[in-house]
Design a protein around this motif. Sequence first.
Motif, PDB file in Angstrom:
ATOM      1  N   ASN A   1       0.830  -1.201   0.000  1.00  0.00           N
ATOM      2  CA  ASN A   1       0.000   0.000   0.000  1.00  0.00           C
ATOM      3  C   ASN A   1       0.867   1.255   0.000  1.00  0.00           C
ATOM      4  O   ASN A   1       1.761   1.397   0.834  1.00  0.00           O
TER       5      ASN A   1
ATOM      6  N   LEU B   1       1.230   5.308   0.408  1.00  0.00           N
ATOM      7  CA  LEU B   1       0.721   6.606   0.854  1.00  0.00           C
ATOM      8  C   LEU B   1       1.522   7.655   0.114  1.00  0.00           C
ATOM      9  O   LEU B   1       2.719   7.826   0.354  1.00  0.00           O
TER      10      LEU B   1
ATOM     11  N   PRO C   1      -0.442   2.003   5.343  1.00  0.00           N
ATOM     12  CA  PRO C   1       0.546   2.075   4.255  1.00  0.00           C
ATOM     13  C   PRO C   1       1.808   1.285   4.573  1.00  0.00           C
ATOM     14  O   PRO C   1       2.255   1.242   5.716  1.00  0.00           O
TER      15      PRO C   1
ATOM     16  N   VAL D   1       4.445   1.199   8.155  1.00  0.00           N
ATOM     17  CA  VAL D   1       5.358   1.675   7.100  1.00  0.00           C
ATOM     18  C   VAL D   1       6.715   0.984   7.200  1.00  0.00           C
ATOM     19  O   VAL D   1       7.345   0.983   8.252  1.00  0.00           O
TER      20      VAL D   1
END
Length: 235
Positions: free
Chosen positions: A38, A40, A103, A153
């Motif tokens: 994912n 961001l 993310p 992250v």
Amino acid sequence: MDQLLNKEQYCNTWMEESEIFRKKMVYQWLTNFTPNGNILELGCGSGQGTYQLLKKHQVLSLDNNDFLINEAAKLIKEQAKIHKCNFLELTQEDKNIIKDFAPKVIVGWFLGSDGEEVEKYTDKGTNSEEKWDQYRKKIEDIITSPDICTPSVEYIHLANRNIFSSNYNEQKTFAATKKEYDTSIFSKINFEVVDVKIMAWPTKDSHFQYIGNQYYSNENSFKAIVSILARRKAT
């Protein structure tokens, strides 16, 4: 900074610049170094970078420029969510949206803003270069804050423009870039630079007025786009 005075002017000039990037395959080049997961994205811009990222990733893009958001939305349709928010004044709703997205990679390519925005968040009486440097550091602080860099992250991927000596050495450039970014940005959040790539970038076709770096060069230097990838250290 005149042509970047407000959000509409910034949008118009950035649309032209990003179209040059698209034709020169800059965004495609950058996605080659973006890890899976994912994404961001800080700054949807014209949507050209988002469009390339969407080919392999789920993307949540953040921006506060209505003009750019509208242009990006035309390109990416419903493929990605663009969330309007101010990076420097995140609300609890903004933070929740980021956290829920979970993310894995933060992407910050060619971060910048319009003159009004830069003036608002920088010291009065400083010149354009100092203002841009202050603004850039504020954005970097936000990127590495717990509100953006959530526990999910694993990577942070930055891209900017710089000047390099004509006797450029890949190993020395990596070492110097790693030292600079680890010291000023990444070490404080237990990340480290793991990859640096350089793409020569003549700016003769560009009409974009870059804040804070006029890219003066001579026969002993060349202009380039820099891809910088940092990874969370194992604990």
